[in-house]
Design a protein around this motif. Structure first.
Motif, PDB file in Angstrom:
ATOM      1  N   GLY A   1      81.918 -34.202 -75.194  1.00 28.94           N
ATOM      2  CA  GLY A   1      81.677 -35.075 -74.039  1.00 28.94           C
ATOM      3  C   GLY A   1      80.495 -34.583 -73.217  1.00 28.94           C
ATOM      4  N   TYR A   2      80.463 -33.279 -72.954  1.00 27.91           N
ATOM      5  CA  TYR A   2      79.369 -32.711 -72.162  1.00 27.91           C
ATOM      6  C   TYR A   2      78.027 -32.923 -72.852  1.00 27.91           C
ATOM      7  CZ  TYR A   2      76.107 -28.843 -71.407  1.00 27.91           C
ATOM      8  OH  TYR A   2      74.972 -28.098 -71.258  1.00 27.91           O
TER       9      TYR A   2
ATOM     10  N   ILE B   1      71.641 -39.181 -70.663  1.00 25.40           N
ATOM     11  CA  ILE B   1      70.976 -39.585 -69.424  1.00 25.40           C
ATOM     12  C   ILE B   1      69.567 -39.019 -69.373  1.00 25.40           C
ATOM     13  CG2 ILE B   1      73.141 -39.751 -68.141  1.00 25.40           C
ATOM     14  CD1 ILE B   1      72.432 -37.070 -66.843  1.00 25.40           C
TER      15      ILE B   1
ATOM     16  N   ILE C   1      74.063 -43.258 -64.146  1.00 25.10           N
ATOM     17  CA  ILE C   1      74.521 -42.480 -65.302  1.00 25.10           C
ATOM     18  C   ILE C   1      75.325 -43.366 -66.249  1.00 25.10           C
ATOM     19  CG2 ILE C   1      76.085 -40.613 -65.971  1.00 25.10           C
ATOM     20  CD1 ILE C   1      75.071 -39.086 -63.517  1.00 25.10           C
ATOM     21  N   ALA C   2      76.207 -44.190 -65.673  1.00 21.91           N
ATOM     22  CA  ALA C   2      77.033 -45.060 -66.517  1.00 21.91           C
ATOM     23  C   ALA C   2      76.165 -46.017 -67.321  1.00 21.91           C
ATOM     24  CB  ALA C   2      78.019 -45.833 -65.649  1.00 21.91           C
TER      25      ALA C   2
ATOM     26  N   LEU D   1      74.387 -44.148 -70.124  1.00 21.02           N
ATOM     27  CA  LEU D   1      75.312 -43.765 -71.196  1.00 21.02           C
ATOM     28  C   LEU D   1      75.640 -44.966 -72.057  1.00 21.02           C
ATOM     29  CD1 LEU D   1      77.809 -41.198 -69.691  1.00 21.02           C
ATOM     30  CD2 LEU D   1      75.971 -40.850 -71.328  1.00 21.02           C
TER      31      LEU D   1
ATOM     32  N   GLU E   1      77.132 -35.080 -75.159  1.00 17.34           N
ATOM     33  CA  GLU E   1      76.703 -36.485 -75.229  1.00 17.34           C
ATOM     34  C   GLU E   1      76.266 -36.994 -73.858  1.00 17.34           C
ATOM     35  OE1 GLU E   1      76.031 -38.057 -77.929  1.00 17.34           O
ATOM     36  OE2 GLU E   1      76.720 -36.301 -79.031  1.00 17.34           O
ATOM     37  N   LEU E   2      76.968 -36.546 -72.820  1.00 19.16           N
ATOM     38  CA  LEU E   2      76.600 -36.963 -71.462  1.00 19.16           C
ATOM     39  C   LEU E   2      75.189 -36.476 -71.129  1.00 19.16           C
ATOM     40  CD1 LEU E   2      77.532 -38.136 -68.667  1.00 19.16           C
ATOM     41  CD2 LEU E   2      78.130 -35.807 -68.063  1.00 19.16           C
TER      42      LEU E   2
END
Lengths: 337, 340, 320
Positions: free
Chosen positions: B179-180, B187, C293-294, C297, B182-183
């Motif tokens: 998760g980290y 961005i 950010i959303a 993503l 990919e996050l």
């Protein structure tokens, strides 16, 4: 719609404001005031080539440091752009935001800050090239206007031209430097910001000041002043009354040079101010000579004004609204007693 | 024979001939005015009045001399200029050592980690009699170099840890780390810098105020670590399983095998990719100017925008900065080659 | 074995507890701060008037329109520059890639000079240069350059004929510069050119690498079959190289999307720039950045899914 609104509001982390912190104690413990200033607006806050900060907003912080800590140099300068300024104050990165910032209801009520006092009454105006032959803002139909983002300026611009029934195209820049660079390269037909800044931009930034004119229209009220974090009444009072003291000092004729000699003055108001008689500092959590030290460090409001933006500065702005109430202006310090 | 080959290459067939003529025509059209501007009509002395009379018919290289200190060092106090210069020298030296093979293996790694570590107190002062210089005043080339090398030095250990974590047997750990990564990779860096600038201060406990520089560095480390972890993970996946068996047979335990056998080889294998990441980061540090840190790109604006006399010669100063970036990239590319 | 499983469960529970604990600490600290300082929070501001207008947008935004609309306009602006940018970058990248592989030394030299220069200078610096060139060197608006009938180039950007209310409107010089038709502002052109030429240099390099990585036998056998070198390149080498280059090229294009956020530096109102402005008008820093950010993503996920499908199709093509 309202249900959607309520649902969105429910996503809030909190909703109730409140209560006191101990900024003043923290400042005394650190021995330093963190003062948020601009990244460079000459006359208000700008670092010179030696890295020394100068300007009206800067002197407010110096006066505070002198009043609270006894030394005008115990300030940590934190330059902030217009977008960073409020979060820096909210988060505690700075103790005071003294950065040509306009006092408005939303900012006072919803951003977690409190404006303390007005240090400069300003208004928004326009700068255009002389050769464009524009003499009034009403001629700016379809013009492109350079403006800096994150300011009340942006808002005033669309309000003003809406009431005029004129369409203009704002070209919005993140930072001050690119925005004026774009204007002087001819990207926009007008530049808009506070009139005091326009004076500085015209005299200091223009390749040739005579090629540019400031239009007569002032389209908004821009009371500029320092803000502090909400919820700390003690620190709020210290900032507010230090500024009042600087204004009062001018009215009483207490200047930087005469602070010490005036201690012998028979005038009770002067005596109170200088802490000879009554101890006014105590109720603020300061000592009795706080106001005397502030004036001794940076002078009274009139001296600060003249040195930074007035007659003795390159900007040569008139006192105008910023003169004392008994000299045709609207500066009026509540009595120090 | 040579002539024949040359002739075939330039005028082999219709298309080739046309291309040759086209390029030659373009060069003939562009080069003389360019040469006129850059050299023949140019002024090299820092004399703004003389430059103004040129009216851009020639370059005004004097702007570089006039503004060099501001562009290279930002607002750092002038009387302390040796400190940022030395700091920049240390970091550049460590890169040169890598590019030209002056140091190898463990010594090189220590030099690459030590250079930013030494540069920090040198710039900040407060010890060994050096005066305090607040981070707001750091700027120019030393800041660019510091953000790159400290960013890499911070991100690599974190990236290695994340890469191992993502190979762990614990699904929850794997999921969180995925998760980290990919996050962070999803961005743009600008968004991460905005978070560092606007949000981090709200997250810190009361009374803790962290300078913008450190917040930005945290963001850069977290951002770069995600990319580095992917590189290291790739290296770990490609590692031949036979060596693991051999190490176990020799009596190494799992930790020893990783520490002494797997990791050194994997790091050597992926070193060129790591150096390429350093190039990317070196260029990306220019973005911190968006949150008001005046590294090389930011100090260019700072040096020229506020000075109407020199503002017209932006292009000349721009070329100076671009050349510095180009050299930096070339140096790091050489590192990548050398390590490959 | 069972003991091992229990240990691993315990370790996972511990990790989860630590992460959840840290997050909880973060949320409560932040909530405390917001409360102490009386900062309003929540997403309700999205439906309130934005308070600022956006100068250039496919979706007109005035001060009284909602903040949500402003965000939508920002996103559209991001797409408006990223999609054409991706297309142009691929085109120019492929051309420059060919140039890098060309026999002709002049062409090869020119292509490698381009790739070398544009890859080794930060994109932000390139954007600043494009913007400088467009606003400083072009003529003033009242002396606009007439490139073609109805097409004007000036410091205010590029004015083009465009359909307005069903009729083709030809721009012509008016009060402040050029009126009518469609306008591409210098901010838009700068970010478009910057993104295109930066990404194209990377794509060219990827393509060259892919062709050079092919086994030399491929080219030799094609020549042996009687193909000319150019035929061998176009018919044999290129299709194989393209398949190998597809994943890195899609990741380049994804980077282009993310790099569009640099628009903020030159005043083009993209998503990040709009978020920055409304963050300042409303003080909702957490909410505004969460939206940014959303959205990014989501875009990344979409792009990942798309490129996965492309790769699958390419693989199937290979098998068939």
């Amino acid at each position: 719609m309202s249900r959607l609104k309520a649902a969105l509001a429910a996503l809030a982390l909190v909703s109730t404001p409140a209560l006191a912190g101990k900024t003043l104690d923290a400042i005394k413990a650190k021995g330093q005031i963190a003062c948020g200033v601009s990244t460079g607006v000459i006359g208000f806050s700008a670092a010179d080539s030696q890295g020394q900060w100068k300007g009206l907003d800067v002197d407010v912080c110096k006066a505070l440091a002198a009043a609270v800590l006894g030394d005008a140099n115990k300030v940590r300068w934190v330059p902030l752009n217009s977008q960073q300024r409020f979060t820096a104050l909210q988060s505690g990165e700075v103790d005071i935001l003294s950065r040509n910032t306009t006092w408005s209801l939303t900012r006072d009520a919803a951003l977690g800050l409190h404006f303390t006092a007005v240090t400069y009454y300003d208004g928004q105006g326009f700068l255009v090239a002389r050769k464009s032959k524009v003499t009034s803002a009403k001629q700016l139909k379809n013009a492109e206007i350079c403006v800096q983002s994150g300011t009340t300026t942006e808002k005033n611009l669309s309000d003003y031209f809406r009431t005029q029934g004129i369409k203009v195209k704002p070209v919005v820049f993140e930072k001050f430097e690119p925005s004026i660079k774009a204007f002087f390269s001819g990207r926009c037909q007008a530049y808009t910001t506070d009139a005091s800044a326009l004076a500085f931009i015209r005299t200091k930034e223009a390749p040739n000041p005579d090629d540019y004119v400031v239009l007569p229209e002032i389209i908004s009220k821009e009371p500029l002043g320092p803000a502090v974090r909400r919820g700390d009444d003690e620190w709020f009072a210290v900032v507010k009354w230090t500024i009042n003291a600087l204004i009062e000092a001018e009215e009483l004729g207490i200047t930087q040079a005469k602070v010490d000699s005036l201690k012998a003055s028979p005038d009770p108001a002067v005596q109170r101010f200088l802490g000879v008689g009554e101890d006014l500092g105590k109720s603020l959590g300061l000592d009795r000579e706080w106001a005397a030290r502030a004036v001794k460090a940076v002078g009274n409001y009139g001296e600060i004004f003249n040195r930074n933006v007035g007659a003795d500065s390159p900007l040569k702005l008139p006192r105008g609204l910023n003169a004392q109430w008994n000299k045709g202006g609207i500066l009026y310090a509540p009595p120090l007693r | 024979m040579m002539l024949v080959t040359l002739r075939r290459r330039f005028f082999g067939d219709g298309l080739n001939t046309a291309l040759t003529l086209l390029v030659l025509a373009a060069l003939a059209l562009c080069l003389p005015p360019l040469l006129n501007w850059a050299v023949i009509n140019a002024r090299f002395a820092p004399d703004a009045a003389a430059c103004e009379t040129l009216d851009h018919a020639g370059a005004c290289w004097g702007v570089v001399a006039e503004k060099a200190r501001f562009i290279l060092l930002g607002r750092y106090p002038a009387d302390q200029a040796w400190r940022p210069f030395l700091a920049a020298g240390l970091i550049t030296g460590s890169w040169l050592a890598a590019a030209f093979g002056w140091l190898r293996g463990g010594k090189l790694a220590s030099a690459l980690f030590l250079a930013p570590l030494l540069a920090l107190p040198l710039l900040g002062g407060g010890l060994a009699g050096l005066s305090d210089v607040p981070t707001e005043l750091w700027g120019g080339l030393p800041l660019t170099l510091l953000l790159t090398s400290a960013g890499m030095a911070g991100a690599l250990p974190l990236g290695i840890a994340v890469a191992y974590g993502r190979r762990s047997a614990l699904p929850i750990l794997r999921g969180l780390l995925t998760g980290y990564v990919e996050l962070a990779r999803g961005i743009p860096l600008v968004a991460a810098l905005f978070v560092a600038s606007f949000l981090l201060p709200l997250f810190f406990p009361d009374g803790v105020a962290v300078d913008m520089l450190w917040r930005v560095l945290i963001a850069i480390v977290l951002f770069a670590a995600a990319y580095l972890s992917e590189i290291v993970r790739g290296g770990l996946q490609a590692f031949p399983a036979g060596q693991l068996d051999a190490a176990l047979a020799l009596g190494f335990n799992r930790w020893q095998t990783q520490r002494w056998i797997v990791l050194p080889q994997v790091l050597r294998d992926v070193a060129p990719s790591l150096a390429n990441s350093a190039i990317a980061l070196f260029k990306d540090t220019s973005l911190v100017t968006i949150v008001s840190l005046y590294e090389l790109t930011g100090s260019l604006g700072l040096a020229l925008a506020g000075d109407p006399q020199w503002r017209p010669f932006y292009l000349e100063a721009w070329l100076f900065i671009a050349a510095i970036y180009w050299l930096g990239c070339a140096l790091l590319a050489k590192v990548s080659q050398r390590l490959g | 074995m069972a003991a091992g499983r229990t240990a691993s469960r315990a370790a996972q529970a511990l990790i989860l507890a630590v992460v959840v604990g840290l997050l909880a600490l973060l949320v409560t600290t932040t909530a405390d701060h917001l409360q102490q300082r009386g900062i309003r929070s929540g997403f309700d501001f999205l439906l309130e008037p934005a308070g600022f207008s956006i100068g250039e947008s496919l979706l007109p935004v005035e001060a009284e329109d909602s903040t949500l609309r402003a965000f939508a306009a920002g996103l559209l602006n991001t797409l408006r520059v990223a999609l054409p940018g991706a297309l142009l970058a691929t085109l120019i990248g492929v051309l420059a890639g060919f140039g890098r592989l060309a026999d002709n030394p002049l062409v090869r030299g020119l292509a490698s000079a381009y790739v070398n220069a544009f890859r080794n200078i930060p994109l932000l610096l390139q954007l600043l240069a494009w913007y400088f060139l467009l606003t400083d060197l072009l003529p003033a608006t009242d002396a606009a350059l007439r490139v073609a009938p109805g097409v004007f180039l000036s410091k205010s950007g590029l004015a083009l004929p465009w359909w307005v209310d069903g009729a083709l409107e030809i721009p012509e010089p008016g009060g402040f510069g050029i009126d009518g038709g469609a306008r591409l502002t210098p901010e838009y052109l700068a970010i478009l050119l910057g993104l295109t030429f930066y990404s194209a240099a990377y794509i060219a390099e990827t393509l060259r690498g892919a062709v050079e990585a092919l086994p030399p036998g491929q080219r030799l056998s094609a020549l042996a079959l009687g193909m000319t070198p150019r035929q061998a390149f176009v018919l044999v080498l290129l299709p194989q190289a393209w398949r190998a280059a597809l994943p890195p090229v899609t990741s380049q294009l994804l980077n282009l999307f993310k790099n569009a956020s640099l628009a903020v530096a030159i005043g083009y109102p993209d998503l990040v720039s709009v978020a920055g402005t409304s963050l300042n008008q409303t003080g909702r820093a957490i909410e505004c950045l969460a939206i940014v950010i959303a959205v990014y993503l989501l875009l990344s996920l979409l792009a990942a899914a798309l490129s996965h499908r492309l790769e699958q199709r390419a693989l199937r093509g290979q098998a068939a």
